[in-house]
Design a protein around this motif. Structure first.
Motif: not given
Length: 333
Positions: A5, A7-8, A193-194, A197, A225
């Motif tokens: 994760w 990018n989270a 978006s990514d 989460v 997500h």
């Protein structure tokens, strides 16, 4: 199945009531703040769970540091209030200033934040959206680094999480155009978006596991997500598998148990021995149930992390212990 994760930046934590959702959100924030990172830990239900967990004074509507980590990281707490968020929103978009205070005096603010729950959720998440966009220089654009390396949101429970995060559809009939409509669209883009989460906290019990599975399905259908399932308050078996088989069938060897108790200085009576055997059988059945529930969770295909039950309750030291467990299991890198 992914545990990457990187990018989270926004981690939303939900779970059935009583599963320890706030404690896990706090532990995740501490884990993310390791290695010198700055993390915002926010709540939206007004329960002051963050202040109780970190043993600090109740949070206001201002962002307040609640803890530091050994690696120089920082956890900042925020309790988002819908009324305060609406006042800030009115000033930002409509420059109402003192007129906004007048609206509050006549009860218009209370009316707006209770009669239109979709708008209320937009305001609550909107505060998180703003914090995520803010830079260290206070602006929302430019080359300055982000004000926060990560944000953890202690969100509503699983029974309400899908609706809470569906802000765009919730306000569609209330605001088809204008700033609220535009903000809802921007928030939806962020949530889908990514960079966002949703983690679900559960226990190895039938009702929390059922709600977890239903929430995973609902969130996936909404295009969100789902990150990890975090099983909280895990208790290891007291007996090995062979002894569990014997206990389950009521075949534990009474003379052997009686001898071991006597050698330990315990006065053995028939009632004591029968009671212990009953406890052993119940323990074996509980272990069976927990293993069945874990297998159901595994069917979701999501990564699963387990946190131990802490018999002495939760304080900042225990939160750090849980954070270490998340790091050791690889949830936070």
């Amino acid at each position: 199945m992914t545990t990457d994760w990187t990018n989270a930046r926004l981690h939303i934590v939900t779970g059935k009531g009583g599963t320890g959702k706030t404690t896990v959100a706090a532990a995740l924030a501490v884990a993310l703040a390791s290695n010198g990172r700055r993390v915002l830990l926010s709540e939206v239900e007004g329960r002051q769970g963050i202040s109780q967990t970190f043993d600090v004074p109740p949070l206001g509507t201002e962002e307040t540091r609640v803890a530091r980590t050994a690696g120089g990281g920082e956890i900042v707490g925020l309790s988002v209030d819908a009324k305060a968020a609406l006042m800030e929103y009115l000033q930002l978009f409509y420059k109402l200033g003192r007129a906004g205070k007048l609206l509050e005096k006549f009860g218009a603010i209370d009316f707006a934040t209770t009669i239109a729950p979709g708008v209320r959720d937009v305001l609550l998440i909107g505060k998180i959206y703003e914090a995520g966009r803010r830079r260290k220089d206070g602006k929302h654009r430019g080359a300055s680094p982000a004000a926060y390396d990560a944000i953890v949101l202690d969100a509503p429970p699983t029974g309400r999480i899908g609706r809470f995060l569906s802000v765009n559809s919730e306000v569609a009939d209330l605001a088809r155009v204008g700033p609220i409509h535009s903000q809802a669209g921007s928030i939806t883009t962020m949530l889908e978006s990514d960079g966002t989460v949703v983690h679900i906290v559960t226990l190895l019990e039938e009702m929390p596991v059922q709600e977890t599975v239903e929430a995973v399905h609902d969130l996936r259908e909404k295009g969100l997500h789902v990150g990890a399932i975090i099983v909280n308050m895990v208790r290891p078996p007291y007996l090995d598998d062979a002894a569990l088989d014997q206990a389950r069938a009521g075949r534990l060897h009474k003379p052997s148990i009686s001898t071991q108790l006597s050698e330990a200085g315990v006065k053995v009576t028939p009632d004591l021995l029968d009671g212990l055997l009953d406890e052993a059988q119940n323990h074996a059945l509980r272990v069976d149930l927990e293993r069945e529930q874990l297998a159901i969770l595994e069917e979701t295909g999501l990564p699963i992390y387990q946190l131990p039950a802490l018999p002495d309750g939760i304080d900042p030291g225990e939160v750090r212990e849980l954070a270490d467990a998340l790091i050791e299991q690889g949830m936070v890198k």
